[in-house]
Structure formats: structure tokens, C-alpha cells
Design a protein around this motif. Sequence first.
Motif, mmCIF file in Angstrom:
data_model
loop_
_atom_site.group_PDB
_atom_site.id
_atom_site.type_symbol
_atom_site.label_atom_id
_atom_site.label_comp_id
_atom_site.label_asym_id
_atom_site.label_seq_id
_atom_site.Cartn_x
_atom_site.Cartn_y
_atom_site.Cartn_z
ATOM 1 N N VAL A 63 17.299 -4.073 57.085
ATOM 2 C CA VAL A 63 16.445 -3.971 55.903
ATOM 3 C C VAL A 63 15.634 -5.243 55.645
ATOM 4 O O VAL A 63 14.794 -5.267 54.744
ATOM 5 N N LYS A 64 15.881 -6.280 56.420
ATOM 6 C CA LYS A 64 15.214 -7.562 56.197
ATOM 7 C C LYS A 64 13.703 -7.387 56.283
ATOM 8 O O LYS A 64 13.186 -6.741 57.207
ATOM 9 N N GLY A 65 12.996 -7.946 55.315
ATOM 10 C CA GLY A 65 11.547 -7.830 55.281
ATOM 11 C C GLY A 65 11.056 -6.596 54.544
ATOM 12 O O GLY A 65 9.873 -6.485 54.221
ATOM 13 N N ARG A 66 11.965 -5.662 54.243
ATOM 14 C CA ARG A 66 11.582 -4.431 53.530
ATOM 15 C C ARG A 66 12.233 -4.350 52.149
ATOM 16 O O ARG A 66 11.641 -3.813 51.218
ATOM 17 N N PHE A 67 13.448 -4.857 52.037
ATOM 18 C CA PHE A 67 14.186 -4.801 50.777
ATOM 19 C C PHE A 67 14.225 -6.191 50.144
ATOM 20 O O PHE A 67 14.324 -7.203 50.844
ATOM 21 N N THR A 68 14.168 -6.215 48.814
ATOM 22 C CA THR A 68 14.274 -7.463 48.076
ATOM 23 C C THR A 68 15.219 -7.272 46.896
ATOM 24 O O THR A 68 15.005 -6.384 46.059
ATOM 25 N N ILE A 69 16.236 -8.109 46.835
ATOM 26 C CA ILE A 69 17.190 -8.060 45.731
ATOM 27 C C ILE A 69 16.836 -9.161 44.739
ATOM 28 O O ILE A 69 16.416 -10.258 45.125
ATOM 29 N N SER A 70 16.995 -8.851 43.459
ATOM 30 C CA SER A 70 16.749 -9.844 42.415
ATOM 31 C C SER A 70 17.690 -9.555 41.255
ATOM 32 O O SER A 70 18.347 -8.508 41.220
ATOM 33 N N ARG A 71 17.730 -10.475 40.316
ATOM 34 C CA ARG A 71 18.645 -10.289 39.191
ATOM 35 C C ARG A 71 18.035 -10.853 37.917
ATOM 36 O O ARG A 71 17.232 -11.785 37.957
ATOM 37 N N ASP A 72 18.440 -10.259 36.815
ATOM 38 C CA ASP A 72 18.073 -10.747 35.482
ATOM 39 C C ASP A 72 19.389 -10.949 34.737
ATOM 40 O O ASP A 72 19.976 -9.988 34.238
ATOM 41 N N ASN A 73 19.839 -12.186 34.698
ATOM 42 C CA ASN A 73 21.152 -12.463 34.108
ATOM 43 C C ASN A 73 21.178 -12.150 32.617
ATOM 44 O O ASN A 73 22.212 -11.739 32.080
ATOM 45 N N ALA A 74 20.070 -12.332 31.952
ATOM 46 C CA ALA A 74 20.025 -12.054 30.514
ATOM 47 C C ALA A 74 20.262 -10.578 30.219
ATOM 48 O O ALA A 74 20.785 -10.220 29.163
ATOM 49 N N LYS A 75 19.869 -9.736 31.171
ATOM 50 C CA LYS A 75 20.036 -8.287 30.995
ATOM 51 C C LYS A 75 21.262 -7.760 31.726
ATOM 52 O O LYS A 75 21.550 -6.560 31.640
ATOM 53 N N GLY A 76 21.941 -8.624 32.467
ATOM 54 C CA GLY A 76 23.089 -8.160 33.234
ATOM 55 C C GLY A 76 22.699 -7.120 34.268
ATOM 56 O O GLY A 76 23.440 -6.179 34.536
ATOM 57 N N THR A 77 21.533 -7.306 34.871
ATOM 58 C CA THR A 77 20.967 -6.294 35.755
ATOM 59 C C THR A 77 20.587 -6.898 37.098
ATOM 60 O O THR A 77 20.069 -8.012 37.163
ATOM 61 N N VAL A 78 20.851 -6.139 38.142
ATOM 62 C CA VAL A 78 20.417 -6.497 39.488
ATOM 63 C C VAL A 78 19.490 -5.385 39.989
ATOM 64 O O VAL A 78 19.703 -4.210 39.694
ATOM 65 N N TYR A 79 18.451 -5.783 40.700
ATOM 66 C CA TYR A 79 17.433 -4.851 41.174
ATOM 67 C C TYR A 79 17.392 -4.835 42.703
ATOM 68 O O TYR A 79 17.768 -5.806 43.355
ATOM 69 N N LEU A 80 16.884 -3.739 43.235
ATOM 70 C CA LEU A 80 16.624 -3.649 44.662
ATOM 71 C C LEU A 80 15.255 -2.996 44.851
ATOM 72 O O LEU A 80 15.088 -1.807 44.594
ATOM 73 N N GLN A 81 14.289 -3.803 45.261
ATOM 74 C CA GLN A 81 12.963 -3.286 45.590
ATOM 75 C C GLN A 81 12.975 -2.876 47.050
ATOM 76 O O GLN A 81 13.250 -3.697 47.933
ATOM 77 N N MET A 82 12.676 -1.623 47.306
ATOM 78 C CA MET A 82 12.702 -1.090 48.669
ATOM 79 C C MET A 82 11.312 -0.624 49.054
ATOM 80 O O MET A 82 10.758 0.276 48.417
ATOM 81 N N ASN A 83 10.754 -1.252 50.062
ATOM 82 C CA ASN A 83 9.424 -0.908 50.556
ATOM 83 C C ASN A 83 9.524 -0.391 51.995
ATOM 84 O O ASN A 83 10.549 -0.579 52.663
ATOM 85 N N SER A 84 8.466 0.224 52.441
ATOM 86 C CA SER A 84 8.402 0.742 53.817
ATOM 87 C C SER A 84 9.659 1.540 54.159
ATOM 88 O O SER A 84 10.277 1.340 55.212
ATOM 89 N N LEU A 85 10.010 2.432 53.284
ATOM 90 C CA LEU A 85 11.244 3.188 53.466
ATOM 91 C C LEU A 85 11.188 4.078 54.707
ATOM 92 O O LEU A 85 10.130 4.602 55.075
ATOM 93 N N LYS A 86 12.347 4.231 55.326
ATOM 94 C CA LYS A 86 12.490 5.025 56.536
ATOM 95 C C LYS A 86 13.509 6.144 56.287
ATOM 96 O O LYS A 86 14.374 5.999 55.419
ATOM 97 N N PRO A 87 13.448 7.222 57.049
ATOM 98 C CA PRO A 87 14.434 8.297 56.873
ATOM 99 C C PRO A 87 15.873 7.790 56.979
ATOM 100 O O PRO A 87 16.762 8.307 56.289
ATOM 101 N N GLU A 88 16.103 6.791 57.804
ATOM 102 C CA GLU A 88 17.469 6.262 57.957
ATOM 103 C C GLU A 88 17.944 5.466 56.745
ATOM 104 O O GLU A 88 19.106 5.048 56.692
ATOM 105 N N ASP A 89 17.068 5.246 55.775
ATOM 106 C CA ASP A 89 17.480 4.609 54.516
ATOM 107 C C ASP A 89 18.093 5.629 53.551
ATOM 108 O O ASP A 89 18.593 5.233 52.489
ATOM 109 N N THR A 90 18.041 6.894 53.907
ATOM 110 C CA THR A 90 18.616 7.931 53.051
ATOM 111 C C THR A 90 20.106 7.698 52.852
ATOM 112 O O THR A 90 20.861 7.568 53.825
#
Length: 114
Positions: A63-90
Motif C-alpha cells: 500500500v506504500k505510496g497509495r495509503f496515508t494514515i493520519s491522526r487527530d489527537n484532539a478528536k481521538g480519531t485516526v484516518y486512512l486516506q486510500m488512493n489508487s485503489l485496486k480490487p485486491e484492496d477489497t
Amino acid sequence: QVQLVESGGGSVQAGGSLRLSCTASVITFSFNNMGWYRQPPGKQRELVASILYSGSTNYPDSVKGRFTISRDNAKGTVYLQMNSLKPEDTAVYYCNSIGVTWTWGQGTQVTVSS
């Protein structure tokens, strides 16, 4: 007991993007290393992104180069931005702490069609 609530999944075509969110009901969130995992149909759960409390991130080659993880500690939330998705990401995508595993949430389904 920590509750994890994942959201943001859906059905997209190959090449599309999705942004997943996960909120953890824990006051020590900012001190926890967090990860996004996925479990494809009939396969074991695997770690696809991790972010330390310091903000340092790591990804497997799949997933390197396609997925990006980030976090907002104030909201207690972690995100995953997924780009260039492939069928094998299902898969069903989950978040959890790394090192101290909390009770798994319900996950969020991501389906990528070709």
C-alpha cells in the motif's frame, strides 16, 4: 472498555479513493500507537498502516505510496486516506491500538471493482 468505531467505507471502482475514519473512546489516545488493519474475504487480518504517538508512519509495500494514515489527537480519531485503489484492496478495514489490542470494532467494508 475502549470502543472503536470505523466509518467511511464503500464501493468504488479501481483507481478511486476513500477516506476511512476511526474514533476511539479513550482519554489516552494521544499516547497510543495506532494502526489500520484489513481482512480480505477468507484471509487473515493484516496491518496496512501504522502511526506512532510521535506521528511517525509506516506501511507495507502493498500500500506504500497509495495509503496515508493520519491522526487527530484532539478528536481521538485516526484516518486512512486510500488512493489508487485496486480490487485486491477489497476487505473489511479495522483500526486498533498497536501493542495493546483493544476490543475490535465492527469494521468498515471497502469493495473495489475492476
